[in-house]
Write a protein that holds these residues in place. Structure first.
Motif, PDB file in Angstrom:
ATOM      1  N   THR A  23      33.367  14.797 -27.887  1.00  0.00           N
ATOM      2  CA  THR A  23      32.181  14.298 -28.582  1.00  0.00           C
ATOM      3  C   THR A  23      31.277  13.542 -27.621  1.00  0.00           C
ATOM      4  O   THR A  23      30.067  13.468 -27.818  1.00  0.00           O
ATOM      5  CB  THR A  23      32.581  13.377 -29.744  1.00  0.00           C
ATOM      6  N   LYS A  24      31.869  12.984 -26.577  1.00  0.00           N
ATOM      7  CA  LYS A  24      31.110  12.345 -25.507  1.00  0.00           C
ATOM      8  C   LYS A  24      32.003  12.267 -24.281  1.00  0.00           C
ATOM      9  O   LYS A  24      33.232  12.258 -24.392  1.00  0.00           O
ATOM     10  CB  LYS A  24      30.639  10.953 -25.919  1.00  0.00           C
ATOM     11  N   PHE A  32      37.557  12.699 -27.820  1.00  0.00           N
ATOM     12  CA  PHE A  32      37.691  13.822 -28.743  1.00  0.00           C
ATOM     13  C   PHE A  32      38.060  13.302 -30.131  1.00  0.00           C
ATOM     14  O   PHE A  32      38.660  12.230 -30.275  1.00  0.00           O
ATOM     15  CB  PHE A  32      38.800  14.782 -28.290  1.00  0.00           C
ATOM     16  N   LEU A  33      37.730  14.095 -31.153  1.00  0.00           N
ATOM     17  CA  LEU A  33      38.291  13.844 -32.469  1.00  0.00           C
ATOM     18  C   LEU A  33      39.782  14.132 -32.408  1.00  0.00           C
ATOM     19  O   LEU A  33      40.236  14.964 -31.613  1.00  0.00           O
ATOM     20  CB  LEU A  33      37.626  14.732 -33.528  1.00  0.00           C
ATOM     21  N   GLN A  41      35.464   9.738 -36.530  1.00  0.00           N
ATOM     22  CA  GLN A  41      35.121   9.065 -35.291  1.00  0.00           C
ATOM     23  C   GLN A  41      36.190   9.341 -34.237  1.00  0.00           C
ATOM     24  O   GLN A  41      37.377   9.229 -34.527  1.00  0.00           O
ATOM     25  CB  GLN A  41      34.983   7.554 -35.520  1.00  0.00           C
ATOM     26  N   ALA A  42      35.736   9.714 -33.056  1.00  0.00           N
ATOM     27  CA  ALA A  42      36.673  10.096 -31.992  1.00  0.00           C
ATOM     28  C   ALA A  42      37.553   8.918 -31.578  1.00  0.00           C
ATOM     29  O   ALA A  42      37.050   7.842 -31.241  1.00  0.00           O
ATOM     30  CB  ALA A  42      35.901  10.632 -30.792  1.00  0.00           C
ATOM     31  N   LYS A 173      34.910  23.100 -34.301  1.00  0.00           N
ATOM     32  CA  LYS A 173      35.916  22.237 -34.906  1.00  0.00           C
ATOM     33  C   LYS A 173      37.118  23.032 -35.422  1.00  0.00           C
ATOM     34  O   LYS A 173      36.969  24.041 -36.093  1.00  0.00           O
ATOM     35  CB  LYS A 173      35.308  21.442 -36.061  1.00  0.00           C
TER      36      LYS A 173
END
Length: 306
Positions: A23-24, A32-33, A41-42, A173
Protein backbone atom coordinates in the motif's frame (compact mmCIF):
# COMPACT_ATOMS: atom_id res chain seq x y z
CA UNK A 1 16.23 -25.33 -2.43
CA UNK A 2 16.63 -25.19 1.34
CA UNK A 3 15.45 -22.73 4.00
CA UNK A 4 18.68 -20.74 3.94
CA UNK A 5 18.44 -20.27 0.19
CA UNK A 6 14.73 -19.45 0.32
CA UNK A 7 15.32 -16.80 2.95
CA UNK A 8 17.71 -14.94 0.61
CA UNK A 9 14.88 -14.32 -1.88
CA UNK A 10 13.31 -10.87 -1.35
CA UNK A 11 10.05 -11.42 0.48
CA UNK A 12 8.63 -8.65 -1.70
CA UNK A 13 8.95 -10.99 -4.67
CA UNK A 14 7.29 -13.83 -2.75
CA UNK A 15 4.38 -11.55 -1.85
CA UNK A 16 4.21 -10.42 -5.47
CA UNK A 17 3.98 -14.04 -6.60
CA UNK A 18 1.08 -14.55 -4.20
CA UNK A 19 -0.73 -11.46 -5.46
CA UNK A 20 -0.05 -9.05 -2.58
CA UNK A 21 1.01 -5.50 -3.41
CA UNK A 22 2.29 -2.84 -1.00
CA UNK A 23 0.00 0.00 0.00
CA UNK A 24 3.05 2.21 0.48
CA UNK A 25 6.81 1.74 0.36
CA UNK A 26 10.20 3.39 0.14
CA UNK A 27 13.77 2.15 -0.25
CA UNK A 28 13.87 0.75 3.30
CA UNK A 29 10.42 -0.73 3.94
CA UNK A 30 7.05 -1.68 2.48
CA UNK A 31 3.63 -1.95 4.08
CA UNK A 32 0.96 -4.48 3.10
CA UNK A 33 -2.55 -5.36 4.17
CA UNK A 34 -2.55 -8.49 6.34
CA UNK A 35 -1.83 -11.41 3.91
CA UNK A 36 -3.26 -13.87 6.45
CA UNK A 37 -6.64 -12.23 6.88
CA UNK A 38 -8.59 -9.06 6.18
CA UNK A 39 -8.04 -5.50 7.31
CA UNK A 40 -8.52 -1.97 6.04
CA UNK A 41 -5.24 -0.49 7.30
CA UNK A 42 -1.88 -2.02 6.47
CA UNK A 43 -0.20 -3.61 9.50
CA UNK A 44 2.22 -5.97 7.73
CA UNK A 45 5.66 -4.38 7.55
CA UNK A 46 8.51 -5.65 5.38
CA UNK A 47 12.04 -4.52 6.23
CA UNK A 48 13.70 -4.68 2.81
CA UNK A 49 17.25 -4.42 4.13
CA UNK A 50 16.87 -7.28 6.63
CA UNK A 51 14.29 -9.12 4.50
CA UNK A 52 12.17 -9.70 7.61
CA UNK A 53 8.47 -9.09 8.22
CA UNK A 54 6.36 -8.13 11.19
CA UNK A 55 2.57 -8.18 11.49
CA UNK A 56 1.63 -5.56 14.06
CA UNK A 57 -2.04 -6.60 14.23
CA UNK A 58 -1.02 -10.07 15.52
CA UNK A 59 2.37 -9.35 17.04
CA UNK A 60 4.22 -11.95 14.98
CA UNK A 61 7.00 -11.88 12.40
CA UNK A 62 9.99 -13.68 10.92
CA UNK A 63 11.70 -14.63 7.69
CA UNK A 64 10.43 -16.04 4.37
CA UNK A 65 10.10 -19.56 5.75
CA UNK A 66 8.11 -18.37 8.76
CA UNK A 67 5.83 -16.42 6.44
CA UNK A 68 5.11 -19.31 4.06
CA UNK A 69 4.54 -21.82 6.87
CA UNK A 70 1.81 -19.57 8.27
CA UNK A 71 0.46 -18.49 4.88
CA UNK A 72 0.13 -21.99 3.41
CA UNK A 73 -0.56 -23.90 6.65
CA UNK A 74 1.46 -26.83 5.28
CA UNK A 75 4.65 -28.68 6.19
CA UNK A 76 8.13 -27.30 5.63
CA UNK A 77 8.70 -29.93 2.94
CA UNK A 78 5.61 -28.78 1.03
CA UNK A 79 6.67 -25.14 1.36
CA UNK A 80 10.11 -25.84 -0.11
CA UNK A 81 8.56 -27.91 -2.91
CA UNK A 82 6.33 -24.94 -3.76
CA UNK A 83 9.30 -22.56 -3.71
CA UNK A 84 11.28 -24.83 -6.03
CA UNK A 85 8.51 -24.64 -8.65
CA UNK A 86 8.25 -20.84 -8.66
CA UNK A 87 11.52 -19.99 -10.47
CA UNK A 88 12.03 -16.79 -8.53
CA UNK A 89 13.92 -14.37 -10.75
CA UNK A 90 15.99 -12.99 -7.88
CA UNK A 91 17.30 -16.31 -6.56
CA UNK A 92 21.06 -16.05 -6.96
CA UNK A 93 24.01 -17.08 -4.80
CA UNK A 94 24.22 -13.39 -3.85
CA UNK A 95 20.98 -11.46 -3.91
CA UNK A 96 20.99 -8.49 -6.24
CA UNK A 97 20.18 -5.40 -4.15
CA UNK A 98 18.78 -3.65 -7.20
CA UNK A 99 16.22 -6.42 -7.61
CA UNK A 100 15.55 -6.40 -3.90
CA UNK A 101 14.53 -2.75 -4.00
CA UNK A 102 12.76 -2.76 -7.35
CA UNK A 103 9.15 -1.64 -7.39
CA UNK A 104 6.94 -4.23 -9.11
CA UNK A 105 5.05 -2.83 -12.07
CA UNK A 106 1.61 -4.42 -12.35
CA UNK A 107 -0.91 -3.38 -14.91
CA UNK A 108 -4.01 -5.10 -16.24
CA UNK A 109 -4.23 -4.28 -19.94
CA UNK A 110 -7.61 -5.79 -20.73
CA UNK A 111 -10.27 -8.18 -19.47
CA UNK A 112 -12.21 -10.02 -22.18
CA UNK A 113 -14.24 -13.17 -22.77
CA UNK A 114 -12.12 -16.28 -23.26
CA UNK A 115 -10.73 -16.36 -26.80
CA UNK A 116 -7.12 -17.51 -26.66
CA UNK A 117 -6.67 -21.05 -27.95
CA UNK A 118 -3.74 -21.74 -25.64
CA UNK A 119 -5.93 -20.97 -22.63
CA UNK A 120 -8.75 -23.08 -24.03
CA UNK A 121 -6.30 -25.95 -24.50
CA UNK A 122 -5.11 -25.54 -20.91
CA UNK A 123 -8.69 -25.93 -19.70
CA UNK A 124 -9.22 -28.91 -22.02
CA UNK A 125 -6.16 -30.60 -20.54
CA UNK A 126 -7.70 -30.09 -17.10
CA UNK A 127 -10.91 -31.80 -18.24
CA UNK A 128 -12.87 -28.58 -18.63
CA UNK A 129 -15.05 -27.69 -21.62
CA UNK A 130 -16.83 -24.55 -22.85
CA UNK A 131 -19.38 -25.19 -20.09
CA UNK A 132 -17.14 -23.27 -17.68
CA UNK A 133 -16.36 -20.32 -19.99
CA UNK A 134 -19.10 -18.05 -18.55
CA UNK A 135 -17.39 -18.15 -15.13
CA UNK A 136 -13.94 -16.97 -16.20
CA UNK A 137 -12.26 -14.21 -18.20
CA UNK A 138 -9.16 -13.81 -20.31
CA UNK A 139 -6.79 -11.38 -18.58
CA UNK A 140 -3.95 -9.59 -20.37
CA UNK A 141 -1.51 -7.97 -17.95
CA UNK A 142 2.08 -6.93 -17.39
CA UNK A 143 4.46 -7.67 -14.52
CA UNK A 144 7.66 -5.62 -14.56
CA UNK A 145 7.04 -4.80 -18.24
CA UNK A 146 6.62 -8.45 -19.21
CA UNK A 147 3.42 -9.06 -21.20
CA UNK A 148 1.39 -12.05 -19.98
CA UNK A 149 -2.09 -13.49 -20.38
CA UNK A 150 -4.00 -15.99 -18.28
CA UNK A 151 -7.39 -17.33 -17.31
CA UNK A 152 -8.86 -15.03 -14.70
CA UNK A 153 -11.28 -15.91 -11.91
CA UNK A 154 -12.65 -12.90 -10.04
CA UNK A 155 -13.01 -12.66 -6.28
CA UNK A 156 -15.45 -10.58 -4.26
CA UNK A 157 -12.90 -7.74 -3.92
CA UNK A 158 -12.47 -7.46 -7.71
CA UNK A 159 -9.08 -9.18 -7.58
CA UNK A 160 -8.13 -11.99 -9.93
CA UNK A 161 -6.84 -15.53 -9.55
CA UNK A 162 -4.74 -16.30 -12.63
CA UNK A 163 -3.81 -19.56 -14.31
CA UNK A 164 -2.18 -20.74 -17.50
CA UNK A 165 0.11 -23.61 -18.38
CA UNK A 166 3.18 -21.84 -17.01
CA UNK A 167 1.83 -19.35 -14.50
CA UNK A 168 -0.10 -19.49 -11.25
CA UNK A 169 -0.69 -16.33 -9.30
CA UNK A 170 -3.08 -13.50 -8.56
CA UNK A 171 -3.43 -9.78 -9.07
CA UNK A 172 -4.86 -7.05 -6.89
CA UNK A 173 -6.52 -7.84 -3.58
CA UNK A 174 -6.61 -11.49 -2.49
CA UNK A 175 -10.07 -12.63 -1.39
CA UNK A 176 -12.61 -15.43 -1.62
CA UNK A 177 -14.89 -15.88 -4.63
CA UNK A 178 -18.61 -16.65 -4.59
CA UNK A 179 -20.75 -17.81 -7.53
CA UNK A 180 -24.51 -17.79 -7.05
CA UNK A 181 -26.64 -20.20 -9.08
CA UNK A 182 -30.03 -19.44 -7.55
CA UNK A 183 -30.43 -15.96 -6.03
CA UNK A 184 -34.09 -16.52 -5.06
CA UNK A 185 -33.48 -19.78 -3.18
CA UNK A 186 -34.34 -19.32 0.50
CA UNK A 187 -32.61 -22.55 1.50
CA UNK A 188 -29.06 -21.27 1.50
CA UNK A 189 -26.77 -24.02 0.22
CA UNK A 190 -23.05 -23.74 -0.50
CA UNK A 191 -20.24 -25.95 -1.79
CA UNK A 192 -16.71 -25.02 -0.73
CA UNK A 193 -13.46 -25.40 -2.69
CA UNK A 194 -9.85 -24.37 -2.10
CA UNK A 195 -9.14 -23.37 -5.72
CA UNK A 196 -11.23 -22.26 -8.66
CA UNK A 197 -10.14 -25.11 -10.96
CA UNK A 198 -11.89 -27.50 -8.56
CA UNK A 199 -14.95 -25.26 -8.56
CA UNK A 200 -14.99 -25.30 -12.37
CA UNK A 201 -14.64 -29.09 -12.23
CA UNK A 202 -17.75 -29.24 -10.06
CA UNK A 203 -19.65 -27.08 -12.58
CA UNK A 204 -18.42 -29.34 -15.39
CA UNK A 205 -19.70 -32.46 -13.65
CA UNK A 206 -23.16 -31.27 -12.60
CA UNK A 207 -26.31 -30.89 -14.68
CA UNK A 208 -28.33 -28.93 -12.14
CA UNK A 209 -27.21 -27.15 -9.00
CA UNK A 210 -29.04 -24.54 -6.96
CA UNK A 211 -26.98 -22.68 -4.42
CA UNK A 212 -23.62 -20.94 -4.06
CA UNK A 213 -20.07 -21.95 -4.84
CA UNK A 214 -17.47 -20.52 -2.46
CA UNK A 215 -13.82 -20.65 -3.51
CA UNK A 216 -11.30 -19.87 -0.78
CA UNK A 217 -8.49 -19.04 -3.25
CA UNK A 218 -6.06 -19.52 -0.36
CA UNK A 219 -6.25 -21.50 2.87
CA UNK A 220 -4.94 -18.33 4.48
CA UNK A 221 -8.50 -17.02 3.99
CA UNK A 222 -9.98 -19.73 6.21
CA UNK A 223 -11.19 -17.28 8.84
CA UNK A 224 -12.96 -15.14 6.25
CA UNK A 225 -14.44 -18.29 4.71
CA UNK A 226 -15.86 -19.31 8.08
CA UNK A 227 -17.42 -15.88 8.49
CA UNK A 228 -19.26 -16.26 5.17
CA UNK A 229 -20.30 -19.84 5.94
CA UNK A 230 -22.44 -18.52 8.81
CA UNK A 231 -24.88 -17.35 6.12
CA UNK A 232 -25.67 -20.89 4.94
CA UNK A 233 -27.93 -23.59 6.31
CA UNK A 234 -26.26 -26.34 4.24
CA UNK A 235 -22.48 -26.55 3.81
CA UNK A 236 -20.75 -29.10 1.56
CA UNK A 237 -16.96 -29.41 1.49
CA UNK A 238 -14.86 -30.42 -1.54
CA UNK A 239 -11.41 -29.67 -0.17
CA UNK A 240 -8.06 -31.17 -1.16
CA UNK A 241 -6.93 -34.55 0.11
CA UNK A 242 -3.61 -33.31 1.45
CA UNK A 243 -2.43 -32.18 4.85
CA UNK A 244 -3.49 -28.58 4.34
CA UNK A 245 -6.91 -29.61 3.04
CA UNK A 246 -7.40 -32.00 5.93
CA UNK A 247 -6.54 -29.31 8.47
CA UNK A 248 -8.85 -26.88 6.75
CA UNK A 249 -11.69 -29.41 6.63
CA UNK A 250 -11.34 -30.30 10.30
CA UNK A 251 -11.35 -26.63 11.29
CA UNK A 252 -14.56 -25.98 9.37
CA UNK A 253 -16.24 -29.13 10.71
CA UNK A 254 -15.35 -28.07 14.23
CA UNK A 255 -17.11 -24.72 13.70
CA UNK A 256 -19.95 -26.18 11.60
CA UNK A 257 -20.65 -29.76 12.82
CA UNK A 258 -23.51 -30.19 10.33
CA UNK A 259 -21.28 -29.52 7.33
CA UNK A 260 -20.82 -32.48 4.97
CA UNK A 261 -17.44 -33.64 3.73
CA UNK A 262 -17.34 -35.04 0.19
CA UNK A 263 -13.58 -35.55 -0.15
CA UNK A 264 -14.11 -39.30 0.18
CA UNK A 265 -15.68 -39.28 -3.32
CA UNK A 266 -12.19 -38.61 -4.71
CA UNK A 267 -10.19 -40.15 -1.86
CA UNK A 268 -7.56 -41.62 -4.19
CA UNK A 269 -6.90 -38.24 -5.80
CA UNK A 270 -5.43 -34.98 -4.55
CA UNK A 271 -8.47 -32.93 -5.46
CA UNK A 272 -11.69 -32.88 -7.47
CA UNK A 273 -10.00 -31.78 -10.69
CA UNK A 274 -7.53 -34.65 -10.56
CA UNK A 275 -10.50 -36.97 -10.09
CA UNK A 276 -12.26 -35.42 -13.10
CA UNK A 277 -9.17 -35.79 -15.29
CA UNK A 278 -8.81 -39.46 -14.32
CA UNK A 279 -12.48 -40.13 -15.13
CA UNK A 280 -12.06 -38.57 -18.57
CA UNK A 281 -8.85 -40.50 -19.21
CA UNK A 282 -10.49 -43.82 -18.39
CA UNK A 283 -13.53 -43.03 -20.49
CA UNK A 284 -11.40 -42.04 -23.47
CA UNK A 285 -9.36 -45.22 -23.18
CA UNK A 286 -12.59 -47.21 -23.13
CA UNK A 287 -14.09 -45.52 -26.18
CA UNK A 288 -10.85 -44.75 -28.06
CA UNK A 289 -11.81 -41.09 -28.30
CA UNK A 290 -9.60 -38.03 -27.87
CA UNK A 291 -12.11 -35.32 -27.02
CA UNK A 292 -14.67 -35.69 -24.21
CA UNK A 293 -18.10 -34.63 -25.47
CA UNK A 294 -20.23 -35.95 -22.62
CA UNK A 295 -19.82 -34.96 -18.98
CA UNK A 296 -18.15 -37.49 -16.68
CA UNK A 297 -19.98 -39.21 -13.86
CA UNK A 298 -21.73 -36.61 -11.76
CA UNK A 299 -21.25 -36.33 -8.05
CA UNK A 300 -24.11 -38.07 -6.33
CA UNK A 301 -26.56 -35.73 -4.70
CA UNK A 302 -25.66 -32.65 -6.71
CA UNK A 303 -27.06 -31.24 -9.94
CA UNK A 304 -26.05 -28.14 -11.86
CA UNK A 305 -28.41 -25.73 -13.52
CA UNK A 306 -27.54 -24.75 -17.11
Amino acid sequence: MNCKQFNTIPLEEVLQKLGHLPTKQNEKEAWFLNPFGTETQASFKLDKKLNLWYLFSEGIGGNNTDFMLKYSNTSLKEVLEWVQKQNFSSFQPQVNNQLRNAIPNYQIKKVIELQNENLKNYLFERGLSSTVYPFIKEIHFTINDKNLYAIGFENISKGWELRNTFYKGSLQKKDISIINFNPIDDNKKVVVFEGFIDALSFIEMQKIYKGDLLVMNSIALLDKTKTHLKNYSEINLFLDNDRAGLNCKNTILKSFPNAKDYSNLYKNHKDLNEYLMEKIKKRNELHFRKEPEKPPQKIRGFKRRR
